[in-house]
Design a protein around this motif. Structure first.
Motif, short mmCIF file in Angstrom:
data_model
loop_
_atom_site.label_atom_id
_atom_site.label_comp_id
_atom_site.label_asym_id
_atom_site.label_seq_id
_atom_site.Cartn_x
_atom_site.Cartn_y
_atom_site.Cartn_z
N GLY A 209 23.03 55.71 56.55
CA GLY A 209 23.94 56.49 55.60
C GLY A 209 24.62 57.60 56.46
N PRO A 210 25.37 58.34 55.71
CA PRO A 210 26.15 59.61 56.38
C PRO A 210 25.11 60.68 56.66
N ILE A 211 25.58 61.33 57.42
CA ILE A 211 24.44 62.65 57.83
C ILE A 211 24.95 63.85 57.21
N LEU A 212 23.98 64.49 56.54
CA LEU A 212 24.15 65.66 55.70
C LEU A 212 23.69 66.89 56.56
N ASN A 213 22.73 66.91 57.55
CA ASN A 213 22.10 67.65 58.16
C ASN A 213 21.14 67.35 59.41
N GLN A 214 21.16 68.01 60.50
CA GLN A 214 20.25 67.38 61.68
C GLN A 214 20.06 68.76 62.62
N ASP A 215 18.67 68.46 63.18
CA ASP A 215 18.09 69.50 63.80
C ASP A 215 17.53 69.00 65.02
N LEU A 216 17.66 69.51 66.44
CA LEU A 216 17.17 69.05 67.34
C LEU A 216 15.75 69.48 67.64
N HIS A 217 14.92 68.71 68.69
CA HIS A 217 13.60 69.11 68.87
C HIS A 217 13.23 68.90 70.19
N LEU A 218 12.71 69.69 71.21
CA LEU A 218 12.84 69.28 72.45
C LEU A 218 11.26 68.50 72.43
N VAL A 219 10.88 67.55 73.09
CA VAL A 219 9.58 66.77 73.03
C VAL A 219 8.75 67.36 74.39
N PRO A 220 7.62 68.17 73.67
CA PRO A 220 6.90 68.66 74.91
C PRO A 220 6.19 67.64 75.85
N GLU A 221 6.00 68.12 76.96
CA GLU A 221 5.49 67.03 78.15
C GLU A 221 4.07 66.64 77.73
N LYS A 222 3.84 65.29 77.69
CA LYS A 222 2.59 64.96 77.60
C LYS A 222 2.17 64.83 76.18
N CYS A 223 3.09 65.12 75.26
CA CYS A 223 3.13 64.96 73.98
C CYS A 223 2.68 63.60 73.24
N THR A 224 1.67 63.57 72.41
CA THR A 224 1.31 62.15 71.98
C THR A 224 2.24 61.96 70.47
N ALA A 225 2.07 60.93 70.12
CA ALA A 225 2.84 60.60 69.04
C ALA A 225 2.24 61.12 67.70
N ASP A 226 1.14 61.48 67.61
CA ASP A 226 0.41 62.23 66.43
C ASP A 226 1.14 63.59 66.39
N GLU A 249 27.77 71.41 49.01
CA GLU A 249 28.45 71.88 50.20
C GLU A 249 28.20 70.70 51.48
N LYS A 250 26.91 70.26 51.38
CA LYS A 250 26.61 69.30 52.24
C LYS A 250 27.11 68.11 52.20
N LEU A 251 27.08 67.64 50.97
CA LEU A 251 27.77 66.39 50.80
C LEU A 251 29.13 66.46 50.91
N ALA A 252 29.94 67.40 50.55
CA ALA A 252 31.36 67.61 50.77
C ALA A 252 31.64 67.42 52.27
N ARG A 253 30.75 68.08 53.31
CA ARG A 253 30.88 67.98 54.57
C ARG A 253 30.09 66.79 55.35
N LYS A 254 29.47 65.77 54.67
CA LYS A 254 28.93 64.75 55.27
C LYS A 254 29.70 64.07 56.28
N THR A 255 29.08 63.50 57.53
CA THR A 255 29.74 62.89 58.57
C THR A 255 29.05 61.42 58.73
N GLU A 256 29.79 60.47 58.88
CA GLU A 256 29.26 59.11 59.23
C GLU A 256 28.72 59.09 60.33
N GLN A 257 27.68 58.33 60.62
CA GLN A 257 26.83 58.04 61.92
C GLN A 257 27.81 57.46 62.90
N ARG A 258 27.49 57.72 63.95
CA ARG A 258 28.36 57.21 65.44
C ARG A 258 28.07 55.76 65.55
#
Length: 383
Positions: A209-226, A249-258
């Motif tokens: 589905g279309p994207i309403l919101n997105q936030d990045l997260h840096l993966v720490p070195e040696k991080c486990t899945a848990d 407002e988020k719905l009005a500005r939603k964008t399709e995925q690449r």
């Protein structure tokens, strides 16, 4: 004095009333303008009859009225779909919001699997209304659906019952790692950056589905899945609340995925846990262990018997004599100084503190009971 005071008070009161009336008029005009500008299910709407998500078609008033008035925003009546511990964090935030009076969530009910999953336990403990999947009729009872780590595909007939659609909190930067196990594949493939995405779900397929919101997260070195899952659960809950706070407002500005860059994250299975000593590098084995090791132990074979590899230490260091040729992949050496088992792989050695055959054995136990009794003992990859 009294006469002048009353006159002044009356004048002030009249002025205040005028200001309040003007404010209400501006608010009504703004709501009508917003309603004309977009349709909560499909972007801009240039024509069509007025409608009311909670009351069917409306013959007068603004083009649509979610609650029978001019309001087009929170607080929302939510139906939450979830199952595992990742979903609990979002449900916790929704419940807290409904009790705080902050004006984002009016009420929340829960749909979950019939089994004793974390979401069911949390909902019962906190006295939230709980429904087993599939849910009963939802007509007119909810504004928005929220899906977090649920695992069941919602049919179109159910999605269409929510005036503002159904939101999904997904722990990856979509379109990368669509599917049921994005966190495991993020670690397994060595991604250095991931994130959380809130989308509006569509029927028939997961995570498109279309994207309403997105936030990045840096993966720490040696991080486990848990560890990564816990961090993204918290970040996802916050992103969900941010989305709900300004949902129109988020719905009005939603964008399709690449259309490019999409990858699939299939369920983790036991078949992924077999180590291929000839093909996998030290880093590959380390990532495999950090991604699935807490749930499915890595495996190999010793003289035809399955061995589970426990407590990976990391890259090992084995000193070989000048006469000794490079050992074959799968060769095992006991390192007495660190009490570990070093195993030769494609580009070096990886060390484990314990293994499990019929029972858990320390490295010293395995050496004394098995390794020193064999000549040239080694683990064999299962093809």
């Amino acid at each position: 004095m009294w006469a002048n005071g009353k006159a002044a008070g009356a004048g002030a009161g009249a002025a205040a009333s005028v200001r309040i009336l003007e404010r209400l008029q501006r608010r009504a005009w703004r709501s009508q303008t917003e309603a004309k500008a977009w349709s909560p299910r499909g972007g801009a709407s240039s024509s069509g009859p007025p409608w009311s998500p909670r009351g069917g078609a409306s013959s007068s008033g603004p083009p649509w009225s979610p609650r029978g008035g001019s309001s087009s925003g929170p607080p929302w009546r939510l139906l939450f779909f979830g199952s595992d511990q990742f979903a609990v964090e979002s449900l916790k935030r929704l419940r807290s919001s409904s009790r705080s009076g902050e004006g984002i969530v009016e009420s929340v009910e829960v749909v979950t699997l019939p089994s004793d999953v974390p979401v069911r336990r949390f909902a019962h403990h906190h006295h939230l209304p709980v429904h087993s999947w599939p849910p009963p009729s939802v007509d007119g009872r909810f504004d928005v659906g929220v899906v977090v780590s649920f695992g069941c595909l919602l049919p179109e007939t159910l999605i269409s019952r929510f005036p503002y659609g159904v939101l999904n909190v997904h722990p990856s930067l979509l379109p990368r790692w669509r599917g049921p196990a994005p966190i495991f594949h993020t670690i397994m493939h060595g991604d250095s950056v991931t994130g959380v995405t809130v989308i509006q779900i569509r029927p028939h397929r997961f995570d498109v589905g279309p994207i309403l919101n997105q936030d990045l997260h840096l993966v720490p070195e040696k991080c486990t899945a848990d560890e990564l899952g816990a961090a993204l659960a918290t970040k996802g809950a916050g992103l969900l609340m941010d989305t709900l706070r300004t949902l129109p407002e988020k719905l009005a500005r939603k964008t399709e995925q690449r259309q490019t860059g999409g990858t699939f994250a299939p369920k983790v299975s036991t078949s992924m846990s077999w180590v291929l000593w000839e093909e996998q590098t030290c880093d590959h084995i380390d990532r495999l262990y950090r991604s699935i090791g807490s749930r499915i132990p890595l495996r190999t074979t010793w003289m035809g018997t399955t061995v589970r590899l426990l407590e990976l230490v990391g890259r090992g260091h084995v000193s070989l004599s000048d006469e000794e040729k490079r050992p074959a992949p799968g060769s095992v050496r006991y390192q007495k100084d660190s009490n570990t088992l070093a195993v030769c792989c494609k580009d070096g050695w990886v060390s484990f503190q314990a293994v499990c055959l019929k029972k858990r054995l320390t490295a010293a136990d395995f050496y004394n009971g098995y390794l020193h009794k064999s000549s040239g003992g080694h683990f064999v990859s299962r093809k």
